[in-house]
Design an enzyme around this catalytic site. Structure first.
Site, short mmCIF file in Angstrom:
data_model
loop_
_atom_site.label_atom_id
_atom_site.label_comp_id
_atom_site.label_asym_id
_atom_site.label_seq_id
_atom_site.Cartn_x
_atom_site.Cartn_y
_atom_site.Cartn_z
CB SER A 17 -14.30 9.61 20.86
OG SER A 17 -13.68 8.35 20.91
CG ASP A 66 -19.19 -0.96 24.75
OD1 ASP A 66 -18.63 -1.37 23.71
OD2 ASP A 66 -18.94 -1.41 25.88
CB VAL A 67 -19.55 -0.84 18.64
CG1 VAL A 67 -19.91 0.52 18.10
CG2 VAL A 67 -18.04 -1.01 18.79
CG ASN A 93 -12.67 4.44 12.76
OD1 ASN A 93 -11.59 4.30 12.18
ND2 ASN A 93 -12.77 5.07 13.93
CB SER A 145 -5.30 -3.31 10.27
OG SER A 145 -3.90 -3.13 10.44
CE1 TYR A 162 -6.01 -3.59 15.30
CE2 TYR A 162 -4.10 -3.87 13.87
CZ TYR A 162 -5.19 -3.12 14.28
OH TYR A 162 -5.47 -1.92 13.67
CE LYS A 166 -8.72 -3.54 13.13
NZ LYS A 166 -9.86 -2.62 12.97
N1 NAP Z 1 -3.64 4.19 13.62
C1 NAP Z 1 -3.19 3.23 12.84
O1 NAP Z 1 -2.00 3.15 12.50
C2 NAP Z 1 -4.16 2.18 12.32
C3 NAP Z 1 -3.68 1.27 11.37
C4 NAP Z 1 -4.54 0.31 10.87
C5 NAP Z 1 -5.85 0.26 11.31
N2 NAP Z 1 -6.29 1.14 12.25
C6 NAP Z 1 -7.68 1.03 12.66
O2 NAP Z 1 -8.30 2.28 12.56
C7 NAP Z 1 -9.40 2.34 13.48
C8 NAP Z 1 -9.32 3.64 14.27
O3 NAP Z 1 -8.19 3.59 15.11
P1 NAP Z 1 -7.30 4.87 15.45
O4 NAP Z 1 -5.95 4.60 14.94
O5 NAP Z 1 -8.01 6.10 15.05
O6 NAP Z 1 -7.20 4.73 17.03
P2 NAP Z 1 -7.91 5.53 18.23
O7 NAP Z 1 -7.61 6.98 18.14
O8 NAP Z 1 -7.51 4.78 19.45
O9 NAP Z 1 -9.45 5.34 17.92
C9 NAP Z 1 -10.16 4.17 18.27
C10 NAP Z 1 -11.61 4.57 18.38
O10 NAP Z 1 -12.39 3.39 18.65
C11 NAP Z 1 -13.29 3.71 19.68
N3 NAP Z 1 -13.67 2.50 20.41
C12 NAP Z 1 -12.86 1.59 20.99
N4 NAP Z 1 -13.60 0.65 21.61
C13 NAP Z 1 -14.90 0.99 21.40
C14 NAP Z 1 -16.14 0.43 21.80
N5 NAP Z 1 -16.20 -0.69 22.55
N6 NAP Z 1 -17.29 1.03 21.42
C15 NAP Z 1 -17.25 2.17 20.67
N7 NAP Z 1 -16.10 2.75 20.26
C16 NAP Z 1 -14.95 2.15 20.64
C17 NAP Z 1 -12.58 4.70 20.56
O11 NAP Z 1 -13.52 5.52 21.25
P3 NAP Z 1 -13.90 5.41 22.80
O12 NAP Z 1 -12.68 5.00 23.55
O13 NAP Z 1 -14.38 6.80 23.12
O14 NAP Z 1 -15.01 4.40 22.86
C18 NAP Z 1 -11.86 5.55 19.51
O15 NAP Z 1 -12.71 6.58 19.05
C19 NAP Z 1 -9.31 1.08 14.32
O16 NAP Z 1 -10.22 0.12 13.83
C20 NAP Z 1 -7.89 0.61 14.09
O17 NAP Z 1 -7.73 -0.76 14.29
C21 NAP Z 1 -5.47 2.10 12.76
#
Ligand code: NAP
Length: 258
Positions: A17, A66-67, A93, A145, A162, A166
């Site tokens: 999303s 909701d995963v 993801n 991560s 975290y 991770k």
């Molecule tokens: N951005 C960074 O710098 C970064 C760095 C390292 C790793 N990551 C990892 O990359 C992944 C994506 O994160 P992002 O940066 O794109 O952040 P984001 O925009 O906040 O995306 C997180 C996604 O996870 C979904 N989510 C959260 N809880 C959930 C649940 N219970 N069931 C289903 N979906 C759920 C959210 O959707 P809903 O709220 O609609 O459910 C959203 O689509 C994560 O695993 C994060 O830890 C990100």
């Protein structure tokens, strides 16, 4: 061989999303995959479905999920299988990140991180792997991560749940790879560095001290750009990567090697 040709393949993307998941969904669809988008915010998924389906050859559909909830995830996987009749690729993801230390957090905080970041992967895999085993084909990519490998010293950046979850994603990835690669199912992990998404835009990207520190340390001298995670994801998901399993790839501009 067109290495990034995903036509005829079905990809499930959790956390589609927003952020990295939404970008990955666009990437898979642009390269010919039929995509199933999972997350809790259905209205956001629906607008991405509309965007993808408007493009030539784009095929997407959304399921609210909701995963962290096993039954809910099982039901969502059933909906995807009814719609597409198979799943070839699973991008785990969905994730949550929040600050806190072993001293400051309570059990509910630890459970929240474990339920989404670890059990979320366990739930999708539990219901998707059986079909992959039957068909002797699967590509599973788990988003971990850079914070699985390195942790931050400044107190404002302590995020122990975290770091722990991770790092657990990498262990789970290796365990699954050891078990399932013999059935044609590879499992790999990606460890992103800093990318601007909903997770980071109001926190890490607002903290100019942190951004300066990141850019100074990171060999690339910048955060990851939009879409820059897609090529590594598509590589692990590709048919040609069938002999790559149990690996984790840091996509962090070199941050973790300095
Ligand atoms: N951005 C960074 O710098 C970064 C760095 C390292 C790793 N990551 C990892 O990359 C992944 C994506 O994160 P992002 O940066 O794109 O952040 P984001 O925009 O906040 O995306 C997180 C996604 O996870 C979904 N989510 C959260 N809880 C959930 C649940 N219970 N069931 C289903 N979906 C759920 C959210 O959707 P809903 O709220 O609609 O459910 C959203 O689509 C994560 O695993 C994060 O830890 C990100």
């Amino acid at each position: 061989m067109n290495l990034f040709n995903f036509s005829g393949k079905v990809a499930v993307i959790t956390g589609a999303s927003s952020g990295l998941g939404a970008d990955a969904a666009r990437g898979f669809a642009e390269h010919g995959a039929d995509v199933a988008l999972l997350a809790r915010r259905k209205e956001k998924l629906d607008s991405l479905v509309e965007e993808i389906n408007q493009k030539d050859g784009g095929r997407a559909f959304a399921v609210a999920c909701d995963v962290a909830d096993e039954k809910n995830t099982q039901a969502a996987v059933d909906v995807v299988l009814n719609h597409y009749s198979k799943i070839d690729i699973l991008l785990n993801n969905a994730g949550v990140a929040f600050g806190g230390s072993v001293e400051s957090m309570n059990d509910a905080d630890w459970d929240r991180a474990i339920d989404v970041n670890l059990k979320g992967i366990i739930h999708t895999c539990k219901y998707i792997i059986p079909g992959m085993r039957e068909r002797k084909y699967g590509r599973i990519i788990n988003i971990a991560s850079v914070n699985a490998i390195i942790a931050d010293k400044p107190a404002a950046l302590w995020r122990h749940a975290y770091n722990m979850t991770k790092a657990g994603v990498i262990g789970l990835t290796k365990g699954m790879a050891a078990s399932y690669t013999q059935y044609g199912i590879t499992t790999n992990a990606i460890c992103p560095g800093l990318f601007e998404t909903e997770m980071t835009e109001n926190t890490l990207f607002k903290a100019t001290d942190f951004l300066h520190m990141y850019n100074a340390l990171c060999p690339a001298s910048r955060p990851g750009a939009k879409g820059e995670l897609n090529a590594p994801i598509l590589f692990f998901a590709s048919e040609g990567a069938g002999y790559v399993s149990g690996q984790y790839l840091l996509v962090d501009g070199g941050l973790s090697i300095v």
